[in-house]
Structure formats: structure tokens, C-alpha cells
Design an enzyme around this catalytic site. Sequence first.
Site, PDB file in Angstrom:
ATOM      1  N   CYS A  49      58.019  47.151  -4.459  1.00 56.04           N
ATOM      2  CA  CYS A  49      58.321  46.552  -5.762  1.00 56.04           C
ATOM      3  C   CYS A  49      57.612  47.216  -6.941  1.00 56.04           C
ATOM      4  CB  CYS A  49      57.970  45.063  -5.755  1.00 56.04           C
ATOM      5  SG  CYS A  49      58.351  44.212  -4.208  1.00 56.04           S
ATOM      6  N   CYS A  52      59.142  49.785  -9.685  1.00 58.95           N
ATOM      7  CA  CYS A  52      59.999  49.305 -10.776  1.00 58.95           C
ATOM      8  C   CYS A  52      59.312  48.221 -11.622  1.00 58.95           C
ATOM      9  CB  CYS A  52      61.294  48.718 -10.229  1.00 58.95           C
ATOM     10  SG  CYS A  52      62.438  49.980  -9.630  1.00 58.95           S
ATOM     11  N   HIS A  53      58.595  47.306 -10.975  1.00 61.86           N
ATOM     12  CA  HIS A  53      58.053  46.162 -11.730  1.00 61.86           C
ATOM     13  C   HIS A  53      56.633  46.398 -12.235  1.00 61.86           C
ATOM     14  CE1 HIS A  53      61.496  43.606 -10.738  1.00 61.86           C
ATOM     15  NE2 HIS A  53      61.435  44.110  -9.526  1.00 61.86           N
ATOM     16  N   MET A  90      68.426  45.348  -9.032  1.00 62.57           N
ATOM     17  CA  MET A  90      67.469  44.880  -8.031  1.00 62.57           C
ATOM     18  C   MET A  90      68.088  45.075  -6.636  1.00 62.57           C
ATOM     19  SD  MET A  90      64.694  42.926  -7.297  1.00 62.57           S
ATOM     20  CE  MET A  90      64.211  41.839  -5.953  1.00 62.57           C
ATOM     21  N   HIS A 329      59.788  61.196 -17.845  1.00 64.99           N
ATOM     22  CA  HIS A 329      59.679  61.408 -16.402  1.00 64.99           C
ATOM     23  C   HIS A 329      59.530  62.895 -16.089  1.00 64.99           C
ATOM     24  CE1 HIS A 329      59.942  60.124 -12.264  1.00 64.99           C
ATOM     25  NE2 HIS A 329      60.865  61.027 -12.042  1.00 64.99           N
ATOM     26  N   HIS A 371      68.008  63.356 -14.913  1.00 64.62           N
ATOM     27  CA  HIS A 371      66.997  63.743 -13.918  1.00 64.62           C
ATOM     28  C   HIS A 371      67.098  65.243 -13.687  1.00 64.62           C
ATOM     29  CE1 HIS A 371      64.491  63.957 -10.400  1.00 64.62           C
ATOM     30  NE2 HIS A 371      64.109  62.701 -10.591  1.00 64.62           N
TER      31      HIS A 371
HETATM   32 FE1  DHE Z   1      59.768  62.884  -7.707  1.00 64.08          FE
HETATM   33  C1  DHE Z   1      59.108  65.724  -9.562  1.00 64.08           C
HETATM   34  C2  DHE Z   1      57.959  61.020  -9.897  1.00 64.08           C
HETATM   35  C3  DHE Z   1      60.947  60.049  -6.200  1.00 64.08           C
HETATM   36  C4  DHE Z   1      60.954  64.766  -5.132  1.00 64.08           C
HETATM   37  N1  DHE Z   1      58.747  63.298  -9.448  1.00 64.08           N
HETATM   38  C5  DHE Z   1      58.606  64.531 -10.050  1.00 64.08           C
HETATM   39  C6  DHE Z   1      57.821  64.379 -11.249  1.00 64.08           C
HETATM   40  C7  DHE Z   1      57.478  63.047 -11.330  1.00 64.08           C
HETATM   41  C8  DHE Z   1      58.064  62.373 -10.203  1.00 64.08           C
HETATM   42  C9  DHE Z   1      56.640  62.396 -12.406  1.00 64.08           C
HETATM   43  C10 DHE Z   1      57.444  65.492 -12.236  1.00 64.08           C
HETATM   44  C11 DHE Z   1      56.145  66.151 -11.846  1.00 64.08           C
HETATM   45  C12 DHE Z   1      55.797  67.333 -12.732  1.00 64.08           C
HETATM   46  O1  DHE Z   1      56.690  68.145 -13.028  1.00 64.08           O
HETATM   47  O2  DHE Z   1      54.631  67.463 -13.150  1.00 64.08           O
HETATM   48  N2  DHE Z   1      59.537  60.870  -8.030  1.00 64.08           N
HETATM   49  C13 DHE Z   1      58.721  60.329  -8.962  1.00 64.08           C
HETATM   50  C14 DHE Z   1      58.760  58.889  -8.860  1.00 64.08           C
HETATM   51  O3  DHE Z   1      58.055  58.068  -9.528  1.00 64.08           O
HETATM   52  C15 DHE Z   1      59.845  58.523  -7.923  1.00 64.08           C
HETATM   53  C16 DHE Z   1      61.008  57.997  -8.727  1.00 64.08           C
HETATM   54  C17 DHE Z   1      59.573  57.406  -6.961  1.00 64.08           C
HETATM   55  C18 DHE Z   1      58.442  57.579  -6.045  1.00 64.08           C
HETATM   56  O4  DHE Z   1      58.084  56.584  -5.434  1.00 64.08           O
HETATM   57  O5  DHE Z   1      57.894  58.664  -5.921  1.00 64.08           O
HETATM   58  C19 DHE Z   1      60.138  59.896  -7.300  1.00 64.08           C
HETATM   59  N3  DHE Z   1      60.810  62.477  -5.969  1.00 64.08           N
HETATM   60  C20 DHE Z   1      61.188  61.260  -5.547  1.00 64.08           C
HETATM   61  C21 DHE Z   1      61.896  61.331  -4.283  1.00 64.08           C
HETATM   62  O6  DHE Z   1      62.401  60.355  -3.651  1.00 64.08           O
HETATM   63  C22 DHE Z   1      61.959  62.762  -3.891  1.00 64.08           C
HETATM   64  C23 DHE Z   1      63.414  63.235  -3.830  1.00 64.08           C
HETATM   65  C24 DHE Z   1      61.359  63.037  -2.506  1.00 64.08           C
HETATM   66  C25 DHE Z   1      59.900  62.735  -2.374  1.00 64.08           C
HETATM   67  O7  DHE Z   1      59.195  63.653  -1.943  1.00 64.08           O
HETATM   68  O8  DHE Z   1      59.452  61.624  -2.628  1.00 64.08           O
HETATM   69  C26 DHE Z   1      61.192  63.406  -5.046  1.00 64.08           C
HETATM   70  N4  DHE Z   1      60.005  64.887  -7.414  1.00 64.08           N
HETATM   71  C27 DHE Z   1      60.474  65.444  -6.260  1.00 64.08           C
HETATM   72  C28 DHE Z   1      60.429  66.894  -6.393  1.00 64.08           C
HETATM   73  C29 DHE Z   1      59.915  67.180  -7.684  1.00 64.08           C
HETATM   74  C30 DHE Z   1      59.652  65.890  -8.298  1.00 64.08           C
HETATM   75  C31 DHE Z   1      60.919  67.900  -5.345  1.00 64.08           C
HETATM   76  C32 DHE Z   1      59.680  68.547  -8.325  1.00 64.08           C
HETATM   77  C33 DHE Z   1      60.959  69.145  -8.805  1.00 64.08           C
HETATM   78  C34 DHE Z   1      60.772  70.482  -9.475  1.00 64.08           C
HETATM   79  O9  DHE Z   1      61.645  71.338  -9.278  1.00 64.08           O
HETATM   80  O10 DHE Z   1      59.788  70.669 -10.200  1.00 64.08           O
END
Ligand code: DHE
Length: 546
Positions: A49, A52-53, A90, A329, A371
Site C-alpha cells: 500500500c 501509492c498511499h 485501487m 519521476h 514513463h
Molecule cells: Fe523503476 C528507473 C522508481 C517500478 C525498473 N524507477 C526508476 C527511477 C525511479 C523509479 C525514481 C529513476 C531513477 C533515476 O534515473 O535516477 N520504479 C520506481 C517506483 O517507485 C516504482 C513505480 C515502484 C516500485 O515499487 O519500485 C518502480 N521500476 C519499477 C518496476 O516495476 C521495474 C520495471 C522493475 C523493478 O526492478 O522493480 C522498474 N526503474 C526500472 C528501471 C529503471 C527505473 C530499469 C532505469 C531505466 C533507465 O533506462 O534509466
Amino acid sequence: KTLTQPEANYQAGSSPIGESPMHQSVNPKAPPMTQAEFDLGRKIYFERCAGCHGVLRKGATGKPLTPDLTVGKGTDYLKVFINYGSPAGMPNWGTSGELNDQEVDLMARYIQHEPPIPPEYSLADMKSTWKVIVPPEKRPTKKMNNYNISNIFSTTLRDAGEIALIDGDSKEIISILKTGYAVHISRMSASGRYLFVIGRDAKVNMIDLWMEKPDTVAEIRTGLEARSVESSKFKGYEDKYVIAGTYWPPQFVIMDGDTLEPLKIVSTRGNVVGTQEYHPEPRVASIVGSHFKPEFVVNVKETGKTLMVDYSDLKALKMTEIGSAPFLHDGGLDSSKRYFMVAANNSNKISVIDLKTDKLAALIDVGKIPHPGRGANFIHPKFGPVWSTGHLGDETISLIGTDPVKHPKNAWKVVQTLTGQGGGALFIKSHPKSNHLYSDTPLNPDPKISQSVAVYDINNLAKGYTVLPIAEWADIKDDGAKRVVQPEFNKAGDEVWFSVWSAKDKISAMVVVDDKTLKLKAVIKDPRLITPTGHFNVNNTQNDVY
Ligand code: DHE
């Protein structure tokens, strides 16, 4: 604002904060709970949770859930929401089978109690986890291996708490390194020698690629939950500092670039752009090192503010605050590296931050929930240099003009909108040597779409896209769910790598595509490749090529 189920599930990723000690905070007006029930509620809350919350339940993508609001609604009403979800996004935790009846009842009671407050994380806490495994004076003075290190791919093995270093030339795994849990991103030092990775649990590993067998030389835990790490890139400050941004506590820390010694912590708590309301937990999202000034560009999610953090004097730290829109983000630089393009994903906008003037250059309306990852830069045959983003909430790709000098009419405008395979896009990529633009759709509910990618011919965008069946090419003979994530080029710009991300107990793979022919070039399968997600080419990450 409504979210679809995949979008909501994406944000509801688990948080490691629930594992830290917190006191039960009893609200006498709420239905009673035993300590054991409260502890389980806290664990489930942080796993499902909090994303998001919010940790303090003040609301972000999801509604606020503080006792002043929840007690009046009552357990039965809250149970319906938790069970069935809502059209506003939700997730249906009960009917999807993720939570059983007892857990739904427990959560409905839990959120009527005061939110337990996770501990802060001080310099002393960081120092108690800080280890210099190989001190700088004991490290090699030149590269000691025969790897072409600028073409190594650092690949997250999400659920294993590891990364794989894969030789981009031979496609062999060089080594598997233990890291924090679910490493989110990998970044390179300016020199291309040190690799930094950060786990969801805020653990940073500093890996020396010059060692005979590249390995961790320093590590530190920088908080309870994190997503971003970066290294200083400005001339004269190469490899000097490292920064990590945390989700909890809401702060960032600047560390020594040789040892990861924590030097300076700065809180990001503050006021939201526009309403100027106080926000108690604005999380640190993307961070990039400026090439124009000795600055880190730190994007703070809930306040909608970009902080230009001047690291030239840590004792008299200067920070310029640029307000744009919430929730900031992910994002990347334009091809000139002067502008940082960051998704304001709750506002359906891209904010353009000018790293030369430290001002907001533009705020651009795009599709639903942009995104970009780091986005994709290419030269559009008609509109000149563009940067592009896909969207979680719709099937479009927005191309934005980024050259105010030679193409002023197109600058900071969506010059063209492409149609992709569907919503649920996460990452988009091109390369200066490529004529293609790749867009993944791992969160699309249709497996055909989440397991393939769309490719556009940059010189003939009107033709639409070609579909590459990446998961099919991986030829994994089980029926487990798979997602194809993150196109990433090799150094030469003639191959594109994808992860075929399966469940922890199923077979995953990396698929390499020949960029010229769009044909399968290689499949990397190995029992050690558990849940590969992000994968970062050393050269392209070091030089911000995307
Ligand atoms: Fe990410 C980048 C946050 C879910 C894979 N992700 C980022 C960045 C943030 C972020 C703030 C940028 C960082 C930077 O550039 O300094 N991501 C979040 C979350 O808060 C979120 C929504 C939920 C969570 O609980 O993490 C989330 N992200 C995911 C996934 O579900 C992904 C697909 C698989 C995983 O590993 O959790 C995922 N995020 C990625 C990847 C990048 C990324 C591969 C970097 C991409 C790039 O090319 O720079």
C-alpha cells in the site's frame, strides 16, 4: 484521475521499510488489534500500500488514509474497497486472491490506527553500515583484466538481490555480485571505472571494473528505501562525489567518490509546488549529474520540485529549487545534455529543466502518465532533434523538439505523436548510430503485447511499427508469465538488449537483437539469470547516450 489496474500494481511495488522496528500506535476510536495483528498489518501495508498511499498515509497516487478519515468510514466500508478495488485505480486485493478474508479484515482495521512512523536514518546510521572493502591505495592503478569494460552490461537480478556483469562482446557472464535487494538502477562514474548500483533497501555497492575480477570495493546503506544513485560528471569533479536519493527517509546523501564515506545529508521535506502545502515525505526520484555545472539534478516526487544541488562547497551548500509539477519521476537528458526532461507523472506533463541557466525551460502536456525511463533522443527527418517518451496510461509516444537554436518553432512542443502497441509502456530507446526507435510495453495486460516490443523506422515514422516477438525468441519452454523490459543498446549502437523477466522460480533470459536487420542475434540463458530487469551498458550510461 483514474488509473488502470496494471498502472496501480506497478506503483504498489513492495517496500522494505516494514522490516524496521516501529511502535504500535493505538487509536482508541479504532477497532482493537493485537500486537501480532498490528505487526502483520504493518508488513502488508509496506508491501502493498505504501507505494501509492505513502508511508505516513498522507496520500500520493492513492487517497490519504489517516485515521481522521478512515475511522468515520468504518471497517465494513473499508473492506469493500480493499476487496474489490475501485475504478480510480485501487487494486482488488481481495478478489484477485492477493489477500485472504482475514487479511482484508485486518487491513481495514489497521488503517484506522495511527500510522507507525519509520525511524530516520542519520549519518551515524549510515556510517555503521559503511565498509571500505578495498581501500583506494590497495586498488589497481590500471585496468587488470582483458574485458572491453566499456561494453559491459550491468544487469539487475531483481529477486536474487544480485547483479550480473555481462560481457557485451562475448555475451558471457563475467560475474554475479551480491548487492542490495532489487537493484533499481546502475550508474557509472565519469571516468568509466566505477559502477554504482542501489538496491530498493538503499544499499549502494561501488564496483571497480579495473580489478582482475570486477568486484565491490565499498558499500553503504543510505536509508530504508531508495531508487537512485549518481556520480559527479562536471569537469574537474570527475569521480569525486556520489549521491544517493532515498524514498525513506525523504532525503539525499552526498558521499566521497573513492570510498562512499557519507559527507552531507539534505532533507527533501517541504512544500508542494502550486498549493505550497507542507509534505512530510517527498521521495527522491531520478537524479542526474550535470555536465554544465558542478551540480546534481535531484527530482523530488511529491513536491514537484527539481533541486539543482551545487556540490562545489559541501560546507556552504547552494541549492536552486525549480518548481514544475507533481509527481516528478523518471527522465533523461536531451542529446545536447543541456536539458533534463523529467516526467511529472501525476500531471501528464514533461518538465524541461535547463542545466545551464538553472531554470524551468518549459512544461509540456503529453499523454497519460508519461514513463520515459531516460527517454530516447534522435534526429527527426522533419523536426530536427527530438526526445521521446512512452506512456503507462495510453498507447501513444510523444516526440518533443529539443533544439531551441536551430529549430525554435519545434522546441518544447510535441511535434508528433506516434501510436504504439498499447498502454503499459515503461521504456523507450534509440542510439545516435541507429535508425530505429524501440518501445516496450511490459505492463500491458495482454501477454502478446507485454512480451513483444514495437520498433519504428525513424526515417519513415508514418509507416507505423514492426513488432518483435522477444519472449518467443527467447524460446523458454514453460507457461510462466513473462515481461519484456527495457531496450538498451550496446556501445557500438548496433545491438539492442532486452530482459525477458519471468518469476523467480522460472526461466528468464536476455535477448539480443541486431539493430540493422531487426533479427534475433543471441539469447543469453543461464540458471544464474534470476528475474533480470534493468540492464545498463557501461559506455552509454557513462556518457548519457540514449
Ligand atoms: Fe523503476 C528507473 C522508481 C517500478 C525498473 N524507477 C526508476 C527511477 C525511479 C523509479 C525514481 C529513476 C531513477 C533515476 O534515473 O535516477 N520504479 C520506481 C517506483 O517507485 C516504482 C513505480 C515502484 C516500485 O515499487 O519500485 C518502480 N521500476 C519499477 C518496476 O516495476 C521495474 C520495471 C522493475 C523493478 O526492478 O522493480 C522498474 N526503474 C526500472 C528501471 C529503471 C527505473 C530499469 C532505469 C531505466 C533507465 O533506462 O534509466
